[in-house]
Design a protein around this motif. Structure first.
Motif, PDB file in Angstrom:
ATOM      1  N   VAL A 168       0.857  -1.186   0.000  1.00 45.99           N
ATOM      2  CA  VAL A 168       0.000   0.000   0.000  1.00 45.99           C
ATOM      3  C   VAL A 168       0.891   1.234   0.000  1.00 45.99           C
ATOM      4  CG1 VAL A 168      -1.848   1.235   1.183  1.00 45.99           C
ATOM      5  CG2 VAL A 168      -1.730  -1.269   1.328  1.00 45.99           C
ATOM      6  N   ARG A 169       0.833   2.011  -1.073  1.00 46.80           N
ATOM      7  CA  ARG A 169       1.575   3.276  -1.149  1.00 46.80           C
ATOM      8  C   ARG A 169       0.554   4.412  -1.150  1.00 46.80           C
ATOM      9  NH1 ARG A 169       4.035   0.472  -5.605  1.00 46.80           N
ATOM     10  NH2 ARG A 169       6.089  -0.379  -5.074  1.00 46.80           N
ATOM     11  N   PHE A 170       0.802   5.415  -0.329  1.00 44.05           N
ATOM     12  CA  PHE A 170      -0.138   6.541  -0.316  1.00 44.05           C
ATOM     13  C   PHE A 170       0.567   7.838   0.046  1.00 44.05           C
ATOM     14  CE2 PHE A 170      -0.163   5.216   4.091  1.00 44.05           C
ATOM     15  CZ  PHE A 170      -0.340   6.377   4.828  1.00 44.05           C
ATOM     16  N   GLU A 171       0.108   8.892  -0.572  1.00 47.81           N
ATOM     17  CA  GLU A 171       0.498  10.257  -0.209  1.00 47.81           C
ATOM     18  C   GLU A 171      -0.782  11.080  -0.101  1.00 47.81           C
ATOM     19  OE1 GLU A 171       2.231  12.728  -3.387  1.00 47.81           O
ATOM     20  OE2 GLU A 171       2.365  10.882  -4.566  1.00 47.81           O
ATOM     21  N   LEU A 172      -0.864  11.899   0.920  1.00 50.84           N
ATOM     22  CA  LEU A 172      -2.084  12.642   1.215  1.00 50.84           C
ATOM     23  C   LEU A 172      -2.145  13.931   0.412  1.00 50.84           C
ATOM     24  CD1 LEU A 172      -2.201  12.102   5.079  1.00 50.84           C
ATOM     25  CD2 LEU A 172      -3.322  10.788   3.288  1.00 50.84           C
ATOM     26  N   PRO A 173      -3.322  14.539   0.321  1.00 48.33           N
ATOM     27  CA  PRO A 173      -3.452  15.794  -0.440  1.00 48.33           C
ATOM     28  C   PRO A 173      -2.664  16.918   0.222  1.00 48.33           C
ATOM     29  CG  PRO A 173      -5.475  15.309   0.745  1.00 48.33           C
ATOM     30  CD  PRO A 173      -4.622  14.094   0.847  1.00 48.33           C
ATOM     31  N   PRO A 174      -2.385  17.995  -0.509  1.00 48.89           N
ATOM     32  CA  PRO A 174      -1.574  19.092   0.031  1.00 48.89           C
ATOM     33  C   PRO A 174      -2.128  19.694   1.320  1.00 48.89           C
ATOM     34  CG  PRO A 174      -1.813  19.317  -2.338  1.00 48.89           C
ATOM     35  CD  PRO A 174      -2.722  18.203  -1.926  1.00 48.89           C
ATOM     36  N   ASN A 175      -3.424  19.762   1.439  1.00 49.60           N
ATOM     37  CA  ASN A 175      -4.014  20.405   2.624  1.00 49.60           C
ATOM     38  C   ASN A 175      -4.481  19.376   3.642  1.00 49.60           C
ATOM     39  OD1 ASN A 175      -6.073  19.389   1.079  1.00 49.60           O
ATOM     40  ND2 ASN A 175      -7.495  21.043   1.544  1.00 49.60           N
ATOM     41  N   ALA A 176      -3.873  18.193   3.633  1.00 49.10           N
ATOM     42  CA  ALA A 176      -4.377  17.098   4.464  1.00 49.10           C
ATOM     43  C   ALA A 176      -4.404  17.450   5.941  1.00 49.10           C
ATOM     44  CB  ALA A 176      -3.525  15.849   4.234  1.00 49.10           C
ATOM     45  N   MET A 177      -3.299  17.991   6.464  1.00 47.03           N
ATOM     46  CA  MET A 177      -3.253  18.268   7.900  1.00 47.03           C
ATOM     47  C   MET A 177      -4.178  19.419   8.276  1.00 47.03           C
ATOM     48  SD  MET A 177      -1.240  15.855   8.379  1.00 47.03           S
ATOM     49  CE  MET A 177      -1.135  15.987  10.143  1.00 47.03           C
ATOM     50  N   LEU A 178      -4.366  20.357   7.368  1.00 48.91           N
ATOM     51  CA  LEU A 178      -5.236  21.493   7.660  1.00 48.91           C
ATOM     52  C   LEU A 178      -6.694  21.084   7.743  1.00 48.91           C
ATOM     53  CD1 LEU A 178      -3.605  24.267   5.426  1.00 48.91           C
ATOM     54  CD2 LEU A 178      -3.366  23.928   7.887  1.00 48.91           C
ATOM     55  N   ILE A 179      -7.079  20.013   7.046  1.00 49.61           N
ATOM     56  CA  ILE A 179      -8.471  19.568   7.096  1.00 49.61           C
ATOM     57  C   ILE A 179      -8.662  18.428   8.090  1.00 49.61           C
ATOM     58  CG2 ILE A 179      -8.857  20.254   4.706  1.00 49.61           C
ATOM     59  CD1 ILE A 179      -8.740  17.302   3.924  1.00 49.61           C
ATOM     60  N   GLY A 180      -7.622  18.130   8.894  1.00 54.87           N
ATOM     61  CA  GLY A 180      -7.797  17.179   9.982  1.00 54.87           C
ATOM     62  C   GLY A 180      -7.404  15.748   9.670  1.00 54.87           C
ATOM     63  N   ALA A 181      -6.785  15.477   8.510  1.00 59.52           N
ATOM     64  CA  ALA A 181      -6.350  14.116   8.214  1.00 59.52           C
ATOM     65  C   ALA A 181      -5.213  13.719   9.156  1.00 59.52           C
ATOM     66  CB  ALA A 181      -5.899  14.011   6.759  1.00 59.52           C
ATOM     67  N   ASN A 182      -5.190  12.473   9.563  1.00 61.68           N
ATOM     68  CA  ASN A 182      -4.224  11.994  10.543  1.00 61.68           C
ATOM     69  C   ASN A 182      -3.553  10.744  10.001  1.00 61.68           C
ATOM     70  OD1 ASN A 182      -2.838  11.007  12.797  1.00 61.68           O
ATOM     71  ND2 ASN A 182      -4.391  11.769  14.215  1.00 61.68           N
ATOM     72  N   PRO A 183      -2.364  10.871   9.385  1.00 61.40           N
ATOM     73  CA  PRO A 183      -1.724   9.691   8.787  1.00 61.40           C
ATOM     74  C   PRO A 183      -1.375   8.626   9.812  1.00 61.40           C
ATOM     75  CG  PRO A 183      -0.259  11.599   8.773  1.00 61.40           C
ATOM     76  CD  PRO A 183      -1.600  12.100   9.158  1.00 61.40           C
ATOM     77  N   ALA A 184      -1.039   9.035  11.048  1.00 54.88           N
ATOM     78  CA  ALA A 184      -0.707   8.045  12.076  1.00 54.88           C
ATOM     79  C   ALA A 184      -1.911   7.153  12.387  1.00 54.88           C
ATOM     80  CB  ALA A 184      -0.218   8.749  13.343  1.00 54.88           C
ATOM     81  N   LEU A 185      -3.107   7.762  12.465  1.00 56.84           N
ATOM     82  CA  LEU A 185      -4.308   6.978  12.710  1.00 56.84           C
ATOM     83  C   LEU A 185      -4.610   6.052  11.533  1.00 56.84           C
ATOM     84  CD1 LEU A 185      -6.697   9.574  14.396  1.00 56.84           C
ATOM     85  CD2 LEU A 185      -5.384   7.752  15.478  1.00 56.84           C
ATOM     86  N   MET A 186      -4.367   6.527  10.319  1.00 60.05           N
ATOM     87  CA  MET A 186      -4.594   5.682   9.145  1.00 60.05           C
ATOM     88  C   MET A 186      -3.661   4.480   9.152  1.00 60.05           C
ATOM     89  SD  MET A 186      -5.015   8.572   6.195  1.00 60.05           S
ATOM     90  CE  MET A 186      -6.161   9.939   6.398  1.00 60.05           C
ATOM     91  N   ILE A 187      -2.380   4.723   9.501  1.00 59.76           N
ATOM     92  CA  ILE A 187      -1.421   3.619   9.544  1.00 59.76           C
ATOM     93  C   ILE A 187      -1.810   2.625  10.633  1.00 59.76           C
ATOM     94  CG2 ILE A 187       0.985   3.062  10.059  1.00 59.76           C
ATOM     95  CD1 ILE A 187       1.726   5.759   8.763  1.00 59.76           C
ATOM     96  N   ARG A 188      -2.222   3.159  11.782  1.00 61.91           N
ATOM     97  CA  ARG A 188      -2.635   2.261  12.868  1.00 61.91           C
ATOM     98  C   ARG A 188      -3.847   1.422  12.445  1.00 61.91           C
ATOM     99  NH1 ARG A 188      -3.694   5.809  16.404  1.00 61.91           N
ATOM    100  NH2 ARG A 188      -1.612   5.943  17.283  1.00 61.91           N
ATOM    101  N   GLU A 189      -4.780   2.058  11.723  1.00 65.53           N
ATOM    102  CA  GLU A 189      -5.966   1.322  11.274  1.00 65.53           C
ATOM    103  C   GLU A 189      -5.590   0.276  10.229  1.00 65.53           C
ATOM    104  OE1 GLU A 189     -10.545   2.288   9.811  1.00 65.53           O
ATOM    105  OE2 GLU A 189      -9.144   3.926  10.251  1.00 65.53           O
ATOM    106  N   LEU A 190      -4.589   0.576   9.393  1.00 66.90           N
ATOM    107  CA  LEU A 190      -4.109  -0.418   8.435  1.00 66.90           C
ATOM    108  C   LEU A 190      -3.536  -1.631   9.156  1.00 66.90           C
ATOM    109  CD1 LEU A 190      -2.299   1.536   5.552  1.00 66.90           C
ATOM    110  CD2 LEU A 190      -4.248  -0.003   5.327  1.00 66.90           C
TER     111      LEU A 190
END
Length: 723
Positions: A168-190
């Motif tokens: 699984v390869r992923f990169e988030l959108p440019p404004n990801a952190m500003l709109i509340g996206a949390n890559p750590a939570l996504m990785i934990r859920e994976l």
């Protein structure tokens, strides 16, 4: 936690509840509909994720169990059944309570619902196992609801699927952190889906002095071994899927190969911190070589902000706070901006003329005045259109009301709606919920007969309640009708005579007789049930409708059903009015209620002085002299005008001193001191600073009709008395 994002979260989760309820009710009719199953699952998944993000841990924990069940439904392990639909609807109600007023939630209510859900799944598992002749081990008795539901949802009916490996390869959108996206939570859920290794690309991280703290320069590469489907992996990125660059590639298709991969890539537990990474990715990332990928270190996770900060950067926080959030079409906003731009240009022209020192041209001034008048009118229409909301958002709520009530009463009821796209002022739409619920409950309880009675009457066993909306002139007409037994005219008349509302022996038309059900406490029900009888609470319904400047009419035919029609104004903010003068006072008559205007002749005055009726085209119309009704001092003018107004099929004349022309009326509410003055629905400020009262046409017509009845019965009180 900042309360403003939480308030907006509560508003947005209402849409998810509506989506969930609609999907569940549709599944009741079509249990195999995969689209509705997916819609219900996505709503539950979003409620769980958003609830955890905003600190509603109880909601997230409770919703997780329900979501797990629907994940089994989605995978074909559990079938949709009426029992499952009923328990899930109860679970949705409990979720709403945990969000809106968690302190009022009954103790143990959630455990009870989960226990019911466990029993439904257990019964379905048993039935499915019996049909497939598969021996199912006997489970121990339910000890606690969470344990029971966990045991059932984790024990699949089908054989366990074979594990497979995915990259699984992923990169988030440019404004990801500003709109509340949390890559750590996504990785934990994976990683909760199986076992794997997380690698991060740091090759494009700039020097510290050149780093933008609001951008993330990381890209993730996850080697995952799981027995879940690709759809389950994609669900992890549900919130940012459309804006992200995500690829999922299988690299193992056998169980043995998958185990080997896990042994080759052991999971680094420290690679995912408890908090999220407080950086946003760059807009473009170069292709990364495999040798440049390094594991995520715990130092990166340690540098992440606290969960409270992440909550403030949620998707909801990017929107304007406030309770009255309205979704507006982008085209309407663009139109509004264009009109504001034209208005600014017209204002600049006016300013140039005023301060140029040149001789003022009356023709130029009139041209600008006409242009600004046109722009203000267009701006008004555009602004009012922003306040409009489709009434379908209200109609959708009643499907649940009809479903629950029909089961409670043991009746077969079908709700048919038309005109959901009809737009109405958002304030009106919100205020109509309680009156419509009351009318629909009455139609089901006391309008539609039982299946046995319907069959005996030659009807189908299933009753029909219709809810329609349509634009009629400057109003919206909402109709609630049923195909039941109709209203009992004899019983209504007997009850009215018993209460002294009707003189025995006096014949009245059905339209007037049915109006009596709006009197407080009026009911013809033979016994009291937990559902109000027709007439109980109808006075509240009528008062609510009239407070919204609407009107309500009732019609019925024996054996064919009843029809209740609501006529509502399009908006509560600005109306077109007719400005009239009575003495020195100014009054506004809503233009939508005006039928015609006549000048009273001497013959009309002589005839009206005796009976208070106008003879117009062969018909008699009662009228009210507003000068007398409002106790206006001074003599009436020699030439008076009668404004003929109507509400539904009822008409009345309002005699005024003078017509002053049309007027765009900005409605202002009356103060609490004047709350009991029922002749006026509001006030407005005229161009010269005077205050003009807005006449309440529905009340004036009701008063005029009642006075007409009293005159017919030779029991007329002082006509100048204001009710």
């Amino acid at each position: 936690m900042d309360m403003e994002p939480v308030d907006i979260f509560r508003q947005e989760v209402e849409e998810l509840f509506s989506q969930l309820e609609t999907a569940l009710l549709d599944l009741e009719a079509a249990p195999q509909d995969k689209e509705n199953i997916g819609s219900a699952f996505r709503a539950l998944h979003t409620i769980k994720g958003s609830g955890a993000m905003f600190g509603f841990d109880a909601v997230a924990k409770f919703t997780h169990h329900v979501e797990t069940v629907f994940d089994r439904v989605r995978n074909g392990e559990v079938k949709i059944s009426p029992g499952l639909i009923g328990v899930t609807l109860a679970a949705k109600d409990h979720m709403r309570l945990l969000i809106e007023a968690p302190e009022t939630a009954p103790p143990g209510a959630g455990d009870s619902i989960l226990a019911d859900l466990a029993r439904v799944i257990a019964a379905d598992d048993k039935a499915a196992a019996a049909s497939k002749a598969v021996a199912v081990p006997k489970r121990a008795p339910l000890v606690s609801a969470p344990a029971a539901i966990a045991a059932i949802v984790e024990a699949p009916l089908l054989p366990p699927p074979v594990a497979a490996g995915y990259r699984v390869r992923f990169e988030l959108p440019p404004n990801a952190m500003l709109i509340g996206a949390n890559p750590a939570l996504m990785i934990r859920e994976l990683l909760e889906l199986g076992k794997g290794e997380v690698l991060a690309d740091v090759s494009v991280v700039p020097p510290l002095d050149a780093m933008d703290p609001e951008r993330c320069y990381l890209r993730w590469d996850v080697s995952l071994v799981t027995d879940q489907s690709v759809e389950a992996i994609e669900d992890v990125f549900l919130f940012v899927r459309d804006e992200s660059n995500l690829t999922i590639e299988p690299f193992g298709d056998s169980s043995a190969a998958s185990v080997a991969l896990v042994e080759e890539f052991p999971v680094n537990e420290s690679s995912v911190g408890e908090s999220s990474v407080d950086e946003a990715p760059v807009e473009e990332l170069s292709v990364v070589e495999k040798s440049s990928v390094r594991p995520v270190s715990s130092s990166v996770a340690a540098a992440s902000p606290q969960p409270e900060i992440i909550a403030r950067r949620s998707p909801s926080a990017s929107k304007a706070p406030g309770e009255g959030v309205v979704k507006v079409n982008a085209d309407r906003i663009n139109s509004l901006m264009n009109q504001v731009g034209e208005l600014v240009i017209a204002q600049s022209r006016l300013k140039q003329i005023a301060y140029s020192g040149e001789e003022l041209s009356l023709l130029s001034l009139r041209a600008i005045a006409e242009e600004m008048g046109r722009l203000v009118s267009e701006l008004r229409d555009a602004t009012m259109s922003i306040r409009m909301a489709p009434i379908g958002s209200l109609f959708g709520r009643f499907r649940r009301v009809v479903r629950d009530l029909s089961r409670e009463l043991g009746k077969e009821i079908q709700l048919i709606t038309h005109g959901e796209e009809t737009e109405l002022d958002k304030t009106v739409v919100e205020s109509l919920n309680d009156p419509l619920v009351h009318l629909i409950r009455n139609a089901i309880d006391h309008g539609v007969e039982s299946a046995v009675d319907r069959l005996a009457a030659g009807k189908s066993s299933e009753g029909v309640v219709r809810l329609t909306a349509a634009h009629v002139g400057g109003q919206v007409m909402i109709t609630i009708s049923d195909d039941g037994k109709g209203m009992d005219r004899v019983r209504i008349r007997a009850k009215a005579e018993e209460r002294g509302l009707l003189t025995p022996g006096v014949e009245v038309p059905d339209s007037e007789l049915f109006e009596l059900i709006f009197h407080p406490g009026f009911s013809t029900a033979a016994c009291v049930t937990n559902v109000s009888g027709r007439g109980v609470g109808m006075d509240v319904v009528k008062r609510t409708i009239e407070n919204l400047r609407g009107s309500i009419e009732v019609s019925s035919r024996p054996g064919e059903g009843s029809r209740i029609t609501l006529r509502m104004p399009l908006t509560l903010a600005i109306i077109d009015g007719l400005l009239v003068r009575i003495g020195e006072g100014r009054y506004i008559v809503p233009l939508s209620a005006v039928d015609e205007i006549i000048e009273m002749t001497d013959a009309d005055k002589e005839q009206s002085s005796a009976n208070s009726f106008l003879f117009i085209r062969g018909g008699l119309i009662p009228f009210l002299r507003l000068r007398e009704l409002f106790s206006t001092p001074g003599e009436s003018p020699p030439y008076e005008k009668a404004v003929i107004v109507s509400s539904g099929e009822r008409r009345i004349g309002l005699v005024v001193d003078q017509m002053l022309g049309d007027h765009q009326t900005v409605i202002k509410s009356l103060s609490r001191l004047h709350a009991d003055v029922r002749c006026f629905s509001g006030a407005t400020i005229l161009g010269d600073g005077r205050v003009a009262l807005i006449l309440d046409i529905a009340h004036l017509i009701e008063y005029g009709q009642n006075r007409e009845t009293r005159l017919r019965n030779a029991a007329s009180p002082d006509p100048r008395a204001i009710p």
